[in-house]
Motif scaffolding. Structure first.
Motif, PDB file in Angstrom:
ATOM      1  N   TRP A 164      -1.552  -0.624  -1.027  1.00  0.00           N
ATOM      2  CA  TRP A 164      -2.921  -0.438  -0.548  1.00  0.00           C
ATOM      3  C   TRP A 164      -3.185  -1.328   0.648  1.00  0.00           C
ATOM      4  O   TRP A 164      -2.661  -2.457   0.736  1.00  0.00           O
ATOM      5  CB  TRP A 164      -3.880  -0.768  -1.695  1.00  0.00           C
ATOM      6  CG  TRP A 164      -5.327  -0.765  -1.328  1.00  0.00           C
ATOM      7  CD1 TRP A 164      -6.153   0.302  -1.194  1.00  0.00           C
ATOM      8  CD2 TRP A 164      -6.124  -1.924  -1.026  1.00  0.00           C
ATOM      9  NE1 TRP A 164      -7.417  -0.115  -0.857  1.00  0.00           N
ATOM     10  CE2 TRP A 164      -7.429  -1.470  -0.750  1.00  0.00           C
ATOM     11  CE3 TRP A 164      -5.862  -3.300  -0.985  1.00  0.00           C
ATOM     12  CZ2 TRP A 164      -8.465  -2.330  -0.424  1.00  0.00           C
ATOM     13  CZ3 TRP A 164      -6.893  -4.154  -0.673  1.00  0.00           C
ATOM     14  CH2 TRP A 164      -8.173  -3.668  -0.379  1.00  0.00           C
ATOM     15  N   ASP A 219      -9.870   2.395   4.014  1.00  0.00           N
ATOM     16  CA  ASP A 219      -8.680   1.962   3.280  1.00  0.00           C
ATOM     17  C   ASP A 219      -7.596   3.030   3.310  1.00  0.00           C
ATOM     18  O   ASP A 219      -7.877   4.228   3.493  1.00  0.00           O
ATOM     19  CB  ASP A 219      -9.035   1.673   1.819  1.00  0.00           C
ATOM     20  CG  ASP A 219      -9.974   0.497   1.676  1.00  0.00           C
ATOM     21  OD1 ASP A 219     -10.350   0.170   0.538  1.00  0.00           O
ATOM     22  OD2 ASP A 219     -10.340  -0.082   2.718  1.00  0.00           O
ATOM     23  N   THR A 262      -3.626   4.193   1.429  1.00  0.00           N
ATOM     24  CA  THR A 262      -2.616   4.016   0.395  1.00  0.00           C
ATOM     25  C   THR A 262      -1.328   4.671   0.839  1.00  0.00           C
ATOM     26  O   THR A 262      -1.348   5.789   1.364  1.00  0.00           O
ATOM     27  CB  THR A 262      -3.083   4.644  -0.937  1.00  0.00           C
ATOM     28  OG1 THR A 262      -4.336   4.068  -1.317  1.00  0.00           O
ATOM     29  CG2 THR A 262      -2.066   4.403  -2.029  1.00  0.00           C
TER      30      THR A 262
END
Lengths: 119, 113
Positions: free
Chosen positions: A22, A74, A76
């Motif tokens: 992450w 964000d 991933t």
């Protein structure tokens, strides 16, 4: 200002297992990068996002690697299944859009990385 | 052949020495040239960048670009133990304006007190 945050810092898994990393970029940075750094080598680009769009994923091994950047913040990076050769440090970087390095635009700031060991 | 070649070292020098780090490249489209420093178990951090040819100085650090020879250098004057790290050259074409970087493999530098 908080830097680029990555987690986990270290991960040890057995081959064929899945793993996910992450990254939280610097606030306001619209471009996000995932690089892979093998031992004793320089980083190599895996994928680059501009906001939520992957604009360059030509180096991402798509059979086992996937990435997403929901809402353009964000991100991933996932590997499934992991292979022995995937052992490396996975670096996330971010930059803000602009015109010219002298203004600080397009300057990549890297996170500390996620070190993956596949046994 | 890799697009960017860098002597991996390791390079060990005494404190106060002048250090010269170098990279060669093959892609004539590269216009942005950068040097990153990477401490052990940390991410790379930007030291200096130059656009096109020429020299740039920042304190004890000087970056040089010779586009005719496809050769770039980083000089460190009065080297300190705190300079001990891996130094990575990185390059980008004008189309990416410094964004998509191609890195050398890094030179590991150790400065002994």
């Amino acid at each position: 200002e908080a830097g680029v945050v990555q987690s986990p810092r270290y991960k040890i898994i057995e081959k064929k297992q899945p793993v996910a990393f992450w990254c939280n970029p610097i606030s306001g940075h619209n471009t996000l990068y995932w690089y892979r750094q093998n031992l004793g080598q320089g980083p190599e680009l895996l994928i680059r996002y501009e906001n939520e769009e992957a604009v360059d994923d030509s180096q991402l091994p798509k059979d086992r690697f996937s990435a997403e950047r929901l809402k353009g913040v964000d991100s991933t990076l996932k590997i499934q299944p992991a292979e022995l050769g995937d052992s490396a440090v996975y670096l996330c970087a971010s930059s803000r859009e602009g015109t010219g390095l002298s203004s600080g635009a397009n300057v990549l700031t890297f996170g500390a990385g996620s070190r993956l060991t596949v046994l | 052949q890799k697009e960017v070649e860098q002597d991996p070292g390791p390079l060990s020098v005494p404190e106060g020495a002048i250090v010269s780090l170098n990279c060669t490249y093959s892609n004539s489209a590269f216009q942005y040239f950068m040097w990153y420093r990477q401490y052990s178990r940390k991410g790379p951090e930007l030291l200096m960048y130059t656009y096109s040819s020429g020299n740039k100085e920042d304190g004890r650090f000087t970056a040089q670009v010779d586009k005719s020879s496809k050769y770039i250098s980083l000089f460190i004057r009065d080297s300190q133990p705190s300079d001990s790290a891996t130094y990575l050259c990185a390059m980008s074409s004008i189309y990416n304006q410094g964004g998509k970087l191609i890195f050398g493999q890094g030179t590991e530098l150790s400065v002994k007190p």
